[in-house]
Design a protein around this motif. Structure first.
Motif, PDB file in Angstrom:
ATOM      1  N   THR A  52       3.054   9.970  -6.354  1.00 14.24           N
ATOM      2  CA  THR A  52       3.577   9.113  -5.278  1.00 14.24           C
ATOM      3  C   THR A  52       2.350   8.162  -4.885  1.00 14.24           C
ATOM      4  O   THR A  52       1.106   8.705  -4.634  1.00 14.24           O
ATOM      5  N   VAL A  53       2.802   6.775  -4.705  1.00 11.69           N
ATOM      6  CA  VAL A  53       1.818   5.914  -4.460  1.00 11.69           C
ATOM      7  C   VAL A  53       2.226   4.951  -3.422  1.00 11.69           C
ATOM      8  O   VAL A  53       3.557   4.229  -3.769  1.00 11.69           O
ATOM      9  N   GLY A  54       1.702   4.705  -2.333  1.00 12.43           N
ATOM     10  CA  GLY A  54       2.160   3.667  -1.304  1.00 12.43           C
ATOM     11  C   GLY A  54       1.179   2.491  -1.303  1.00 12.43           C
ATOM     12  O   GLY A  54      -0.020   2.731  -1.587  1.00 12.43           O
ATOM     13  N   ILE A  55       1.829   1.368  -1.399  1.00 13.55           N
ATOM     14  CA  ILE A  55       0.937   0.148  -1.860  1.00 13.55           C
ATOM     15  C   ILE A  55       1.524  -0.818  -0.485  1.00 13.55           C
ATOM     16  O   ILE A  55       2.491  -0.790  -0.005  1.00 13.55           O
ATOM     17  N   GLN A  56       0.716  -2.044  -0.502  1.00 15.30           N
ATOM     18  CA  GLN A  56       1.072  -2.952   0.498  1.00 15.30           C
ATOM     19  C   GLN A  56       0.815  -4.525  -0.125  1.00 15.30           C
ATOM     20  O   GLN A  56      -0.514  -4.396  -1.112  1.00 15.30           O
ATOM     21  N   SER A  57       1.372  -5.372  -0.271  1.00 15.00           N
ATOM     22  CA  SER A  57       0.951  -6.700  -0.991  1.00 15.00           C
ATOM     23  C   SER A  57       1.432  -7.843   0.211  1.00 15.00           C
ATOM     24  O   SER A  57       1.861  -7.892   0.850  1.00 15.00           O
ATOM     25  N   ASN A  58       0.967  -9.043  -0.339  1.00 16.27           N
ATOM     26  CA  ASN A  58       1.094 -10.243   0.402  1.00 16.27           C
ATOM     27  C   ASN A  58       2.262 -10.812   0.218  1.00 16.27           C
ATOM     28  O   ASN A  58       3.039 -10.275  -0.821  1.00 16.27           O
ATOM     29  N   PRO A  59       2.778 -11.535   1.038  1.00  9.34           N
ATOM     30  CA  PRO A  59       4.356 -11.944   0.716  1.00  9.34           C
ATOM     31  C   PRO A  59       4.318 -12.767  -0.637  1.00  9.34           C
ATOM     32  O   PRO A  59       3.440 -13.545  -1.085  1.00  9.34           O
ATOM     33  N   GLY A  60       5.690 -12.528  -1.260  1.00  7.15           N
ATOM     34  CA  GLY A  60       5.780 -13.186  -2.683  1.00  7.15           C
ATOM     35  C   GLY A  60       6.331 -12.117  -3.239  1.00  7.15           C
ATOM     36  O   GLY A  60       6.556 -10.891  -2.875  1.00  7.15           O
TER      37      GLY A  60
END
Length: 135
Positions: A52-60
């Protein structure tokens, strides 16, 4: 009858915001978690790997590629899409079965890479990987 022989887990961080690992653009990748499990000398034998991996990204929008290796041999990969115009946080779960694992202690390593130029992604947690050997 199937028997569970060994189980092991690694928890890099159990919470969101517990880490901040930049995800590089392919072909570069970064290892984010590893687990060692003992595989019996029985037939049949197989290993179940769960991550299980939680990620965050910029808009797009774009995608990331997860890879699982046994030693240096890639045994699994999964490309997962990101629709960051709707949400910038995502929790990904992976499950695979390694039916060709040699007996003895085996190390499984999870890595991640971005396949979309211009998409900024970071692993923020939680990050967990477990392996169970059966025979």
């Amino acid at each position: 009858m199937t028997t569970l022989f060994n189980y092991n887990a690694t928890v890099v961080t159990p919470i969101a915001g517990g880490t901040n690992i930049a995800v590089p653009l392919t072909p570069a990748k970064t290892d984010i978690a590893s687990v060692i499990v003992s595989v019996p000398n029985t037939v049949p034998r197989y290993v179940q790997i769960v991550a299980t991996v939680g990620i965050q990204s910029n808009p797009g929008s774009g995608s990331v590629l997860y890879r699982i290796r046994r030693g240096g041999t890639e045994i699994y990969y999964s490309r997962i899409g990101i629709e960051a115009s709707f949400t910038t946080f995502q929790l990904n779960s992976l499950l695979t079965i390694d039916g060709n694992s040699p007996s003895g202690p085996q190390i499984y390593t999870l890595s991640i890479e971005s396949v979309t130029p211009g998409l900024t992604v970071a692993v923020i947690g939680p990050v967990e990987i477990s392996a169970s050997s059966f025979g």
